[in-house]
Design a protein around this motif. Structure first.
Motif, PDB file in Angstrom:
ATOM      1  N   PHE A 170     -14.084  -0.543   9.123  1.00  0.00           N
ATOM      2  CA  PHE A 170     -13.887  -1.330   7.906  1.00  0.00           C
ATOM      3  C   PHE A 170     -13.459  -0.446   6.750  1.00  0.00           C
ATOM      4  N   PHE A 171     -12.517  -0.950   5.967  1.00  0.00           N
ATOM      5  CA  PHE A 171     -12.191  -0.421   4.653  1.00  0.00           C
ATOM      6  C   PHE A 171     -12.392  -1.596   3.693  1.00  0.00           C
ATOM      7  N   GLU A 172     -13.478  -1.604   2.951  1.00  0.00           N
ATOM      8  CA  GLU A 172     -13.749  -2.649   1.958  1.00  0.00           C
ATOM      9  C   GLU A 172     -13.529  -2.039   0.574  1.00  0.00           C
ATOM     10  N   PHE A 173     -12.483  -2.475  -0.096  1.00  0.00           N
ATOM     11  CA  PHE A 173     -12.142  -1.901  -1.398  1.00  0.00           C
ATOM     12  C   PHE A 173     -12.503  -2.874  -2.507  1.00  0.00           C
ATOM     13  N   GLY A 174     -13.419  -2.445  -3.381  1.00  0.00           N
ATOM     14  CA  GLY A 174     -13.851  -3.275  -4.501  1.00  0.00           C
ATOM     15  C   GLY A 174     -13.185  -2.887  -5.802  1.00  0.00           C
ATOM     16  N   ASN A 175     -13.468  -3.673  -6.842  1.00  0.00           N
ATOM     17  CA  ASN A 175     -12.933  -3.459  -8.202  1.00  0.00           C
ATOM     18  C   ASN A 175     -11.409  -3.456  -8.229  1.00  0.00           C
ATOM     19  N   MET A 176     -10.796  -4.251  -7.386  1.00  0.00           N
ATOM     20  CA  MET A 176      -9.344  -4.193  -7.246  1.00  0.00           C
ATOM     21  C   MET A 176      -8.578  -4.849  -8.384  1.00  0.00           C
ATOM     22  N   GLU A 177      -9.254  -5.577  -9.251  1.00  0.00           N
ATOM     23  CA  GLU A 177      -8.569  -6.149 -10.416  1.00  0.00           C
ATOM     24  C   GLU A 177      -8.814  -5.321 -11.677  1.00  0.00           C
ATOM     25  N   SER A 178      -9.526  -4.215 -11.512  1.00  0.00           N
ATOM     26  CA  SER A 178      -9.823  -3.338 -12.645  1.00  0.00           C
ATOM     27  C   SER A 178      -8.737  -2.273 -12.790  1.00  0.00           C
ATOM     28  N   LYS A 179      -8.417  -1.915 -14.034  1.00  0.00           N
ATOM     29  CA  LYS A 179      -7.458  -0.836 -14.280  1.00  0.00           C
ATOM     30  C   LYS A 179      -8.012   0.510 -13.825  1.00  0.00           C
ATOM     31  N   LYS A 180      -9.342   0.588 -13.657  1.00  0.00           N
ATOM     32  CA  LYS A 180      -9.983   1.817 -13.189  1.00  0.00           C
ATOM     33  C   LYS A 180     -10.425   1.676 -11.736  1.00  0.00           C
TER      34      LYS A 180
ATOM     35  N   GLY B 199      -8.937   2.605  -9.028  1.00  0.00           N
ATOM     36  CA  GLY B 199      -8.481   3.656  -8.113  1.00  0.00           C
ATOM     37  C   GLY B 199      -7.543   3.148  -7.034  1.00  0.00           C
ATOM     38  N   GLN B 200      -6.707   2.189  -7.387  1.00  0.00           N
ATOM     39  CA  GLN B 200      -5.838   1.558  -6.395  1.00  0.00           C
ATOM     40  C   GLN B 200      -4.936   2.560  -5.681  1.00  0.00           C
ATOM     41  N   HIS B 201      -4.343   3.487  -6.425  1.00  0.00           N
ATOM     42  CA  HIS B 201      -3.416   4.442  -5.799  1.00  0.00           C
ATOM     43  C   HIS B 201      -4.120   5.331  -4.785  1.00  0.00           C
ATOM     44  N   LYS B 202      -5.340   5.771  -5.097  1.00  0.00           N
ATOM     45  CA  LYS B 202      -6.111   6.600  -4.161  1.00  0.00           C
ATOM     46  C   LYS B 202      -6.454   5.806  -2.909  1.00  0.00           C
ATOM     47  N   LYS B 203      -6.793   4.541  -3.094  1.00  0.00           N
ATOM     48  CA  LYS B 203      -7.175   3.705  -1.947  1.00  0.00           C
ATOM     49  C   LYS B 203      -5.966   3.390  -1.071  1.00  0.00           C
ATOM     50  N   LEU B 204      -4.829   3.160  -1.703  1.00  0.00           N
ATOM     51  CA  LEU B 204      -3.604   2.949  -0.925  1.00  0.00           C
ATOM     52  C   LEU B 204      -3.267   4.203  -0.115  1.00  0.00           C
ATOM     53  N   ASP B 205      -3.405   5.371  -0.729  1.00  0.00           N
ATOM     54  CA  ASP B 205      -3.122   6.618  -0.026  1.00  0.00           C
ATOM     55  C   ASP B 205      -4.120   6.844   1.112  1.00  0.00           C
ATOM     56  N   LYS B 206      -5.374   6.470   0.900  1.00  0.00           N
ATOM     57  CA  LYS B 206      -6.395   6.604   1.948  1.00  0.00           C
ATOM     58  C   LYS B 206      -5.992   5.806   3.186  1.00  0.00           C
ATOM     59  N   ILE B 207      -5.471   4.603   2.971  1.00  0.00           N
ATOM     60  CA  ILE B 207      -5.037   3.762   4.086  1.00  0.00           C
ATOM     61  C   ILE B 207      -3.824   4.382   4.785  1.00  0.00           C
ATOM     62  N   TYR B 208      -2.869   4.837   4.013  1.00  0.00           N
ATOM     63  CA  TYR B 208      -1.703   5.506   4.611  1.00  0.00           C
ATOM     64  C   TYR B 208      -2.138   6.709   5.452  1.00  0.00           C
ATOM     65  N   GLN B 209      -2.990   7.538   4.891  1.00  0.00           N
ATOM     66  CA  GLN B 209      -3.439   8.748   5.596  1.00  0.00           C
ATOM     67  C   GLN B 209      -4.156   8.389   6.896  1.00  0.00           C
ATOM     68  N   TYR B 210      -5.005   7.378   6.842  1.00  0.00           N
ATOM     69  CA  TYR B 210      -5.747   6.977   8.046  1.00  0.00           C
ATOM     70  C   TYR B 210      -4.790   6.526   9.151  1.00  0.00           C
ATOM     71  N   PHE B 211      -3.874   5.632   8.815  1.00  0.00           N
ATOM     72  CA  PHE B 211      -2.991   5.061   9.835  1.00  0.00           C
ATOM     73  C   PHE B 211      -1.919   6.049  10.306  1.00  0.00           C
ATOM     74  N   SER B 212      -1.631   7.060   9.516  1.00  0.00           N
ATOM     75  CA  SER B 212      -0.642   8.059   9.953  1.00  0.00           C
ATOM     76  C   SER B 212      -1.232   9.031  10.969  1.00  0.00           C
TER      77      SER B 212
END
Length: 195
Positions: A166-176, A178-191
């Motif tokens: 599971f990757f459960e990402f919270g606070n996704m409507e907040s400007k803080k 960390g969306q870019h870090k979480k997107l990169d985490k997903i890319y890194q995992y699947f690569s």
């Protein structure tokens, strides 16, 4: 490894769609992943509504010709990736309607003597990538992990799938958030993921 990505969000200009893009990008760069298919349930206009009557019975869902394409995708896949938001502590109704119809008796599991059925989707693995407006710990602290229990125990383990991440990402409507870090985490995992 053949990978089926099931995307469940109606907006292609969304953070969920960005997560889908990172999953796909990572999969396409991963030497362990040989093929990728994407099923966009909204684009597909998948009908999540169950209909049973004297001509259409629940016990016959596993051979419904309208669902044959989707059964073939699940049979084909070694890894299944779900990308979806968490709404009201659970996946969207569209995804649950897909699950209701596809994870049917005599396709995903078979009743046998004893308490639990025989899971017919053994050997596959699943990754759930989900987003939510609330805090990341909300499902754990307020809902006793209902989302993970639903997906892992009530569904995936029941049909024989034991490897679930599971990757459960919270606070996704907040400007803080960390969306870019979480997107990169997903890319890194699947690569890099090997199974």
């Amino acid at each position: 490894m053949k990978t089926l990505i099931i995307y469940t969000y109606p907006n292609h200009k969304s953070l969920n769609f960005a997560f889908l893009q990172e999953v796909m990008k990572g999969c396409n760069e991963n030497p362990y992943i040989s093929e990728v298919q994407v099923l966009d349930l909204y684009e597909e206009k998948f009908d999540p509504i169950l209909q049973f009557n004297e001509h259409k019975r629940r016990r016959d869902m596993y051979r419904d010709p309208k669902l044959a394409k989707y059964r073939d995708q699940l049979t084909w896949a070694d890894k299944i990736v779900f990308v979806y938001p968490i709404w009201w502590g659970r996946p969207p109704a569209m995804l649950l309607g897909y699950i209701d119809q596809l994870f049917a008796a005599n396709f995903a599991y078979r009743d046998k003597k004893g308490l639990l059925p025989e899971g017919l989707l053994k050997g596959k693995s699943v990754v759930c990538v989900s987003t939510m407006k609330g805090p990341t710990k909300y499902p754990l602290l307020w809902l006793n992990n209902a989302h993970k229990i639903l997906m892992r125990k009530a569904l995936l383990n029941f049909v024989g799938i034991k490897k679930v991440k599971f990757f459960e990402f919270g606070n996704m409507e907040s400007k803080k958030g960390g969306q870019h870090k979480k997107l990169d985490k997903i890319y890194q995992y699947f690569s890099k993921v090997a199974y």
